[in-house]
Write a protein that holds these residues in place. Structure first.
Motif, PDB file in Angstrom:
ATOM      1  N   LEU A   1       0.812  -1.527  -0.128  1.00 11.56           N
ATOM      2  CA  LEU A   1      -0.047  -0.144   0.045  1.00 11.56           C
ATOM      3  C   LEU A   1       1.039   1.500  -0.149  1.00 11.56           C
ATOM      4  O   LEU A   1       2.280   1.383   0.572  1.00 11.56           O
ATOM      5  CB  LEU A   1      -0.804   0.193   0.891  1.00 11.56           C
TER       6      LEU A   1
ATOM      7  N   THR B   1       6.527   9.064   1.478  1.00 13.55           N
ATOM      8  CA  THR B   1       7.924   9.699   1.337  1.00 13.55           C
ATOM      9  C   THR B   1       7.968   8.754   3.430  1.00 13.55           C
ATOM     10  O   THR B   1       9.255   8.921   3.550  1.00 13.55           O
ATOM     11  CB  THR B   1       7.022  10.730   3.164  1.00 13.55           C
ATOM     12  N   ASP B   2       7.635   7.734   3.376  1.00 14.45           N
ATOM     13  CA  ASP B   2       8.502   6.070   4.095  1.00 14.45           C
ATOM     14  C   ASP B   2       8.880   5.779   2.836  1.00 14.45           C
ATOM     15  O   ASP B   2      10.294   5.008   3.067  1.00 14.45           O
ATOM     16  CB  ASP B   2       7.842   5.926   5.059  1.00 14.45           C
TER      17      ASP B   2
ATOM     18  N   THR C   1       1.117  11.074   5.488  1.00 16.45           N
ATOM     19  CA  THR C   1      -0.354  10.990   6.263  1.00 16.45           C
ATOM     20  C   THR C   1      -0.051  10.008   7.587  1.00 16.45           C
ATOM     21  O   THR C   1       1.217   9.280   8.282  1.00 16.45           O
ATOM     22  CB  THR C   1      -1.068  10.092   5.591  1.00 16.45           C
TER      23      THR C   1
ATOM     24  N   ASP D   1       6.114  10.718  15.033  1.00 21.53           N
ATOM     25  CA  ASP D   1       5.604  11.227  16.060  1.00 21.53           C
ATOM     26  C   ASP D   1       3.445  12.159  16.296  1.00 21.53           C
ATOM     27  O   ASP D   1       3.240  11.931  17.342  1.00 21.53           O
ATOM     28  CB  ASP D   1       6.114  13.191  15.540  1.00 21.53           C
TER      29      ASP D   1
HETATM   30  C1  LIG Z   1      12.856  14.072   4.871  1.00 20.88           C
HETATM   31  C2  LIG Z   1      11.934  13.362   5.835  1.00 20.88           C
HETATM   32  C3  LIG Z   1      11.393  13.785   7.063  1.00 20.88           C
HETATM   33  C4  LIG Z   1      10.708  12.730   7.970  1.00 20.88           C
HETATM   34  N1  LIG Z   1      10.103  13.182   8.749  1.00 20.88           N
HETATM   35  C5  LIG Z   1       9.708  12.817  10.198  1.00 20.88           C
HETATM   36  C6  LIG Z   1       9.356  13.378  11.448  1.00 20.88           C
HETATM   37  O1  LIG Z   1       9.481  14.054  12.161  1.00 20.88           O
HETATM   38  N2  LIG Z   1       8.528  12.496  12.259  1.00 20.88           N
HETATM   39  C7  LIG Z   1       7.817  11.666  11.681  1.00 20.88           C
HETATM   40  O2  LIG Z   1       6.797  10.726  12.935  1.00 20.88           O
HETATM   41  N3  LIG Z   1       8.159  11.064  10.114  1.00 20.88           N
HETATM   42  C8  LIG Z   1       8.801  11.580   9.796  1.00 20.88           C
HETATM   43  N4  LIG Z   1       9.254  11.130   8.375  1.00 20.88           N
HETATM   44  C9  LIG Z   1       8.732   9.405   7.728  1.00 20.88           C
HETATM   45  C10 LIG Z   1       6.888   9.683   7.230  1.00 20.88           C
HETATM   46  O3  LIG Z   1       7.011  11.106   6.879  1.00 20.88           O
HETATM   47  C11 LIG Z   1       6.355   9.896   8.133  1.00 20.88           C
HETATM   48  O4  LIG Z   1       5.636   8.028   8.722  1.00 20.88           O
HETATM   49  C12 LIG Z   1       4.315   9.375   7.300  1.00 20.88           C
HETATM   50  O5  LIG Z   1       3.624   9.420   8.200  1.00 20.88           O
HETATM   51  C13 LIG Z   1       4.724   8.452   6.521  1.00 20.88           C
HETATM   52  O6  LIG Z   1       3.450   8.686   5.901  1.00 20.88           O
HETATM   53  P1  LIG Z   1       3.039   7.822   3.794  1.00 20.88           P
HETATM   54  O7  LIG Z   1       1.647   8.610   3.935  1.00 20.88           O
HETATM   55  O8  LIG Z   1       4.089   9.010   2.843  1.00 20.88           O
HETATM   56  O9  LIG Z   1       2.981   6.721   3.984  1.00 20.88           O
HETATM   57  P2  LIG Z   1       4.201   6.089   2.865  1.00 20.88           P
HETATM   58  O10 LIG Z   1       5.434   6.350   2.265  1.00 20.88           O
HETATM   59  O11 LIG Z   1       2.840   6.090   1.925  1.00 20.88           O
HETATM   60  O12 LIG Z   1       3.575   4.060   3.631  1.00 20.88           O
HETATM   61  C14 LIG Z   1       4.412   4.126   5.041  1.00 20.88           C
HETATM   62  C15 LIG Z   1       4.005   2.653   5.485  1.00 20.88           C
HETATM   63  O13 LIG Z   1       2.412   2.763   5.407  1.00 20.88           O
HETATM   64  C16 LIG Z   1       1.833   1.518   4.762  1.00 20.88           C
HETATM   65  N5  LIG Z   1       0.758   2.593   4.533  1.00 20.88           N
HETATM   66  C17 LIG Z   1       0.625   3.686   4.196  1.00 20.88           C
HETATM   67  N6  LIG Z   1      -0.980   3.906   4.166  1.00 20.88           N
HETATM   68  C18 LIG Z   1      -1.775   2.557   4.515  1.00 20.88           C
HETATM   69  C19 LIG Z   1      -3.369   2.346   4.826  1.00 20.88           C
HETATM   70  N7  LIG Z   1      -4.447   3.367   5.357  1.00 20.88           N
HETATM   71  N8  LIG Z   1      -3.239   1.089   5.327  1.00 20.88           N
HETATM   72  C20 LIG Z   1      -2.258   0.299   5.541  1.00 20.88           C
HETATM   73  N9  LIG Z   1      -0.496   0.551   5.581  1.00 20.88           N
HETATM   74  C21 LIG Z   1      -0.909   1.847   4.665  1.00 20.88           C
HETATM   75  C22 LIG Z   1       2.488   1.470   3.452  1.00 20.88           C
HETATM   76  O14 LIG Z   1       2.465  -0.165   3.086  1.00 20.88           O
HETATM   77  C23 LIG Z   1       4.205   1.484   4.503  1.00 20.88           C
HETATM   78  O15 LIG Z   1       4.255  -0.218   4.946  1.00 20.88           O
HETATM   79  C24 LIG Z   1       9.847  11.784   7.388  1.00 20.88           C
HETATM   80  C25 LIG Z   1      10.301  11.266   6.608  1.00 20.88           C
HETATM   81  C26 LIG Z   1      10.833  11.943   5.667  1.00 20.88           C
HETATM   82  C27 LIG Z   1      11.327  11.185   4.027  1.00 20.88           C
END
Ligand SMILES: Cc1cc2nc3c(=O)[nH]c(=O)nc-3n(C[C@H](O)[C@H](O)[C@H](O)COP(=O)(O)OP(=O)(O)OC[C@H]3O[C@@H](n4cnc5c(N)ncnc54)[C@H](O)[C@@H]3O)c2cc1C
Length: 265
Positions: free
Chosen positions: A24, A29-30, A95, A108
């Motif tokens: 998914l 961003t992760d 998200t 966070d």
């Molecule tokens: C430069 C940088 C800085 C960051 N700083 C922070 C920070 O300060 N604090 C922090 O907490 N995080 C930080 N992050 C990490 C990241 O941004 C967060 O964890 C973010 O909330 C991930 O959300 P996403 O929608 O991008 O997830 P994705 O990257 O799309 O998915 C992450 C994981 O969750 C799963 N997933 C996503 N949506 C669902 C769903 N609906 N159901 C089941 N599984 C799902 C995906 O399969 C994947 O395994 C940072 C990342 C980067 C690259």
């Protein structure tokens, strides 16, 4: 790589039924970091970004709600947490569902959910189930999500105290993953809940500190010091590239006390 881009929940769940092990993708961003480093090579991706049902904030918080929206949301501590996540670009894409999906102890968004005993609603083509946060977060980067399921939303309790604070300690003020972070909430009757992240295998609740301080109607300086000491004692941090065990232990107590003091003002 096969990519599905459903625009509604039913289509997303049907895609997951047909490919239960598909990866998914929300904001990416992760996930994209993992792909870019070669840690994951998904063959089939289901992109959830366009699924409107996951964007809702109405009693529950949809998994697809971004940090940028949470920054403006009604929950003070969650908005405080959202403001500390990455950069504006990361907050526009990342998200709450992705934070839960990654299940990092450094996520966070998690301390606020943990302090409030939030539930996570999971959906699959077969139905839905709700898990309390401690049933969902099973270990560092481990969750109870099963193949064929997605995170639909976060369900918050009806009673949410207005006194709630989030704080984060890192090596600099912006664009930093927490060395330690915490959320403290205090109800009008004195019940206090404390969740600490980056200080154990998952976000942790500080049961002994909560019990002690909840019994104090108007905590004295000595009670606050004891609260700080108990938090430092209860956390289970490790030493890694971001911080040391001893610094995290100390910082957890200090930040929890400061947040509690803000709640008491
Ligand atoms: C430069 C940088 C800085 C960051 N700083 C922070 C920070 O300060 N604090 C922090 O907490 N995080 C930080 N992050 C990490 C990241 O941004 C967060 O964890 C973010 O909330 C991930 O959300 P996403 O929608 O991008 O997830 P994705 O990257 O799309 O998915 C992450 C994981 O969750 C799963 N997933 C996503 N949506 C669902 C769903 N609906 N159901 C089941 N599984 C799902 C995906 O399969 C994947 O395994 C940072 C990342 C980067 C690259």
């Amino acid at each position: 790589m096969e990519i599905d881009r459903p625009t509604d929940l039913a289509t997303a769940l049907e895609a997951l039924r047909q490919a239960p092990d598909a990866t998914l993708l929300a904001g990416g961003t992760d996930l994209m970091v993992e792909i870019n480093f070669g840690h994951r090579r998904p063959e089939h991706v289901i992109a959830l970004r366009r699924v409107n049902e996951l964007q809702e904030v109405d009693g529950t918080i949809g998994a697809g709600v971004t940090w940028a929206r949470l920054e403006e949301g009604p929950h003070r501590a969650l908005a405080q947490a959202a403001r500390t996540v990455g950069s504006p670009q990361i907050r526009a894409a990342g998200t709450i569902g992705g934070n839960l999906g990654t299940a990092s102890p450094a996520g966070d968004g998690l301390p606020f959910l943990v302090a409030l005993d939030a539930e996570i609603e999971l959906r699959s083509a077969a139905g839905s189930r709700r898990l309390r946060w401690d049933e969902f977060l099973t270990g560092p980067k481990l969750t109870a999500l099963q193949p064929g399921e997605l995170i639909h939303s976060v369900v918050l309790p009806e009673e949410i105290p207005a006194r709630q604070e989030f704080g984060k300690v890192g090596v600099r003020n912006a664009m930093v993953i927490s060395a330690v972070m915490a959320c403290v909430v205090r109800y009008e009757d004195g019940r206090t809940r404390v969740a600490v992240g980056s200080a154990g295998p998952t976000t942790l609740r500080m049961g002994r500190a909560e019990e002690m301080i909840s019994a104090e109607a108007d905590p004295s300086a000595a009670a606050l010091s004891e609260f700080q000491r108990l938090v430092s004692e209860e956390v289970r941090p490790i030493t890694d590239h971001r911080s040391t065990e001893s610094y995290r232990r100390h910082a957890a107590g200090v930040i929890a006390r400061r947040l509690l003091e803000r709640c008491l003002r």
